[in-house]
Design an enzyme around this catalytic site. Structure first.
Site, PDB file in Angstrom:
ATOM      1  N   LYS A  36       0.929  -1.390   0.096  1.00  0.00           N
ATOM      2  CA  LYS A  36      -0.150   0.021   0.021  1.00  0.00           C
ATOM      3  C   LYS A  36       0.826   1.085   0.076  1.00  0.00           C
ATOM      4  O   LYS A  36       1.858   1.018   0.351  1.00  0.00           O
ATOM      5  CB  LYS A  36      -0.986  -0.061   1.256  1.00  0.00           C
ATOM      6  CG  LYS A  36      -0.120   0.050   2.713  1.00  0.00           C
ATOM      7  CD  LYS A  36      -0.984  -0.355   3.886  1.00  0.00           C
ATOM      8  CE  LYS A  36      -0.232  -0.184   4.958  1.00  0.00           C
ATOM      9  NZ  LYS A  36      -1.105  -0.555   6.033  1.00  0.00           N
TER      10      LYS A  36
ATOM     11  N   ARG B  81     -10.621   0.086  15.145  1.00  0.00           N
ATOM     12  CA  ARG B  81     -10.535   0.694  13.622  1.00  0.00           C
ATOM     13  C   ARG B  81     -11.630   0.201  12.771  1.00  0.00           C
ATOM     14  O   ARG B  81     -12.567   0.098  13.051  1.00  0.00           O
ATOM     15  CB  ARG B  81      -9.045   0.809  13.653  1.00  0.00           C
ATOM     16  CG  ARG B  81      -8.603   1.983  12.578  1.00  0.00           C
ATOM     17  CD  ARG B  81      -7.410   2.112  12.108  1.00  0.00           C
ATOM     18  NE  ARG B  81      -6.827   0.898  11.349  1.00  0.00           N
ATOM     19  CZ  ARG B  81      -5.489   0.752  10.864  1.00  0.00           C
ATOM     20  NH1 ARG B  81      -4.493   1.524  11.247  1.00  0.00           N
ATOM     21  NH2 ARG B  81      -5.325  -0.394  10.210  1.00  0.00           N
TER      22      ARG B  81
ATOM     23  N   TYR C 219      15.114  29.886   7.230  1.00  0.00           N
ATOM     24  CA  TYR C 219      13.989  30.701   8.133  1.00  0.00           C
ATOM     25  C   TYR C 219      14.014  30.937   9.540  1.00  0.00           C
ATOM     26  O   TYR C 219      14.229  29.926   9.932  1.00  0.00           O
ATOM     27  CB  TYR C 219      12.670  30.160   7.304  1.00  0.00           C
ATOM     28  CG  TYR C 219      12.542  30.319   6.145  1.00  0.00           C
ATOM     29  CD1 TYR C 219      12.460  31.444   5.328  1.00  0.00           C
ATOM     30  CD2 TYR C 219      12.196  28.981   5.188  1.00  0.00           C
ATOM     31  CE1 TYR C 219      12.280  31.641   3.944  1.00  0.00           C
ATOM     32  CE2 TYR C 219      11.700  29.192   3.951  1.00  0.00           C
ATOM     33  CZ  TYR C 219      11.819  30.388   3.178  1.00  0.00           C
ATOM     34  OH  TYR C 219      11.728  30.403   1.922  1.00  0.00           O
TER      35      TYR C 219
ATOM     36  N   MET D 179      10.622  24.308   2.270  1.00  0.00           N
ATOM     37  CA  MET D 179       9.861  23.439   1.342  1.00  0.00           C
ATOM     38  C   MET D 179      10.744  22.620   0.212  1.00  0.00           C
ATOM     39  O   MET D 179      10.555  21.455  -0.051  1.00  0.00           O
ATOM     40  CB  MET D 179       8.888  24.313   0.326  1.00  0.00           C
ATOM     41  CG  MET D 179       8.064  23.424  -0.298  1.00  0.00           C
ATOM     42  SD  MET D 179       6.896  24.627  -1.456  1.00  0.00           S
ATOM     43  CE  MET D 179       5.979  25.345  -0.390  1.00  0.00           C
TER      44      MET D 179
HETATM   45  C1  LIG Z   1      -0.327  -1.570   6.656  1.00  0.00           C
HETATM   46  C2  LIG Z   1      -1.139  -2.849   7.367  1.00  0.00           C
HETATM   47  C3  LIG Z   1      -0.319  -4.016   7.471  1.00  0.00           C
HETATM   48  C4  LIG Z   1       1.401  -4.076   7.345  1.00  0.00           C
HETATM   49  O1  LIG Z   1       1.784  -3.505   8.592  1.00  0.00           O
HETATM   50  P1  LIG Z   1       3.368  -3.352   8.713  1.00  0.00           P
HETATM   51  O2  LIG Z   1       3.447  -2.976  10.334  1.00  0.00           O
HETATM   52  O3  LIG Z   1       3.966  -2.587   8.068  1.00  0.00           O
HETATM   53  O4  LIG Z   1       3.884  -4.950   8.469  1.00  0.00           O
HETATM   54  C5  LIG Z   1      -0.993  -5.132   7.895  1.00  0.00           C
HETATM   55  N1  LIG Z   1      -2.441  -5.274   8.060  1.00  0.00           N
HETATM   56  C6  LIG Z   1      -2.991  -3.924   7.731  1.00  0.00           C
HETATM   57  C7  LIG Z   1      -4.498  -4.339   7.852  1.00  0.00           C
HETATM   58  C8  LIG Z   1      -2.337  -2.811   7.211  1.00  0.00           C
HETATM   59  O5  LIG Z   1      -3.091  -1.932   7.261  1.00  0.00           O
END
Ligand SMILES: *Cc1c(COP(=O)(O)O)cnc(C)c1O
Length: 378
Positions: free
Chosen positions: A38, A136, A270, A318
């Site tokens: 992802k 969640r 800055y 930036m």
């Molecule tokens: C991002 C994610 C993972 C991977 O987690 P890591 O700690 O990066 O291995 C696994 N399961 C879900 C649902 C996630 O959102």
């Protein structure tokens, strides 16, 4: 090196990705591995990393959004694939047609996937997500019977095949945290209930990277590894990448844009939060918060220039920041390593996380779209 990648670039070592996948498979020898790609593989490039992970034996590819999964399919990535972050109106039918496993946490989603399966004229592969305590996404224990019942009915009508039962940890990066055993117990109970109702999943899974590395009893049929695939430690308490048997895949490098001598008492960047103590040499690193360099690490982030680790002098802007070379000489075009592998004497993503008061996940993931990725081991 790519000729256009001279300002700042992220070198991605796909051999490190492969080695990390192999190391993680050894940590979970009775389970298959899902490489989580992802967010553009946590900034490393989803397509290149998905392919490298598959070459090293990752049986599954995981993404958060359906768009991420569909883009990989369109680019030719085959094999088991799953995505889990859905909203009403999402591309359910395209996912079903692409043979992507979709995650369902509630009744609205099960209804959406049944409708998509009917429209597509094929059975949808569905993984039911349990909220075992993270609070969640996922289905609450009190709602599980209704969701499982509806999924079993959808299975009987042929629209849905329940291919997986799964959940996610809240505190796997804190070994011994009491929530871990509570979540495992809740998961086992929710699995047992679904299986009693006739669900026969291909895969049951709850482990992320930290659980894969520290908690064998959480491995079940599959482990979902993201950060560790990229060779970054999920938490300082768990150890460095080298201690965990991992190799960082990303090195963020820049070419110095200017080196100059300034007198004592000169303000830098800055707000003038840094003043030179003596006459000194300043080097301009042409990367800033638009490239993902955290502004929060102003005055603190480490950078390797000329064989020595220096620190950001003053504010990260930036597009640029400055390091004080303390009178050492360097030239425009010399390399600055913002982070890479501690085994090569380079600062790490973990160091930047500490400097910016965040986690290493955020450091690699936030490296911006303006930064070219240069692949090694492709
Ligand atoms: C991002 C994610 C993972 C991977 O987690 P890591 O700690 O990066 O291995 C696994 N399961 C879900 C649902 C996630 O959102």
């Amino acid at each position: 090196m790519n000729e256009t990648a001279t300002r700042v670039y992220a070198e991605i070592d796909l051999d490190a990705v492969r080695a990390n996948v192999r190391a993680l498979r050894e940590r979970a020898p009775r389970s298959v591995l899902m490489a989580v790609v992802k967010a553009d593989a946590y900034g490393h490039g989803a397509l290149a990393c998905a392919k490298a992970a598959q070459e090293a034996g990752a049986a599954w590819i995981g993404t958060a959004t359906p768009e991420e999964a569909l883009a990989l399919r369109a680019a030719g990535v085959e094999g088991p694939m799953m995505c889990w972050l859905w909203t009403p109106g999402g591309p359910w039918r395209q996912a079903v047609e692409a043979g992507i496993d979709v995650s369902v946490s509630g009744m609205w989603a099960l209804d959406a996937v049944r409708e998509a399966a009917r429209a597509a004229g094929r059975t949808a592969r569905v993984q039911l997500k349990a909220d075992t305590g993270l609070g969640r996404n996922g289905c609450q224990p009190a709602d599980w019977a209704e969701l499982v019942g509806a999924a079993v009915a959808a299975q009987a009508e042929g629209t849905v095949e329940v291919t997986g039962l799964w959940s996610h940890f809240a505190c796997a990066d804190e070994p011994g945290h009491p929530s871990i055993q509570l979540q495992l117990t809740a998961f086992r109970d929710m699995l047992a209930y679904a299986e009693k109702e006739g669900v026969e999943p291909e895969v049951r899974h709850i482990a992320n990277s930290p659980a894969t590395l520290t908690l064998p009893e959480s491995h079940f049929d599959l482990v979902r590894c993201g950060l560790a695939v990229y060779g970054v430690s999920p938490a300082p308490e768990l150890g460095t990448p080298a201690q965990l048997g991992l190799r960082p895949a990303m090195a963020l490098k820049a070419s110095l844009a200017l080196v100059k001598t300034v007198p004592a008492g000169h303000g830098v960047s800055y707000g003038h939060h840094y003043l030179t103590e003596t006459e000194t040499t300043l080097a301009l690193v042409p990367a800033g918060y638009a490239d993902g360099i955290p502004r929060n690490a102003s005055g603190r982030g480490p950078v390797l220039v000329g064989g020595k680790v220096r620190h950001v002098a003053g504010r990260v802007a930036m597009d640029q920041f400055v390091v004080d070379l303390g009178g050492d000489r360097a030239e425009a075009g010399d390399e600055a390593v913002i982070f890479g592998d501690a085994e090569r004497g380079e600062p790490t993503a973990e160091d930047w996380a500490a400097a910016a008061d965040t986690i290493a996940y955020e450091i690699v993931t936030r490296i911006g779209g303006r930064v070219p990725r240069v692949y090694l081991g492709a």
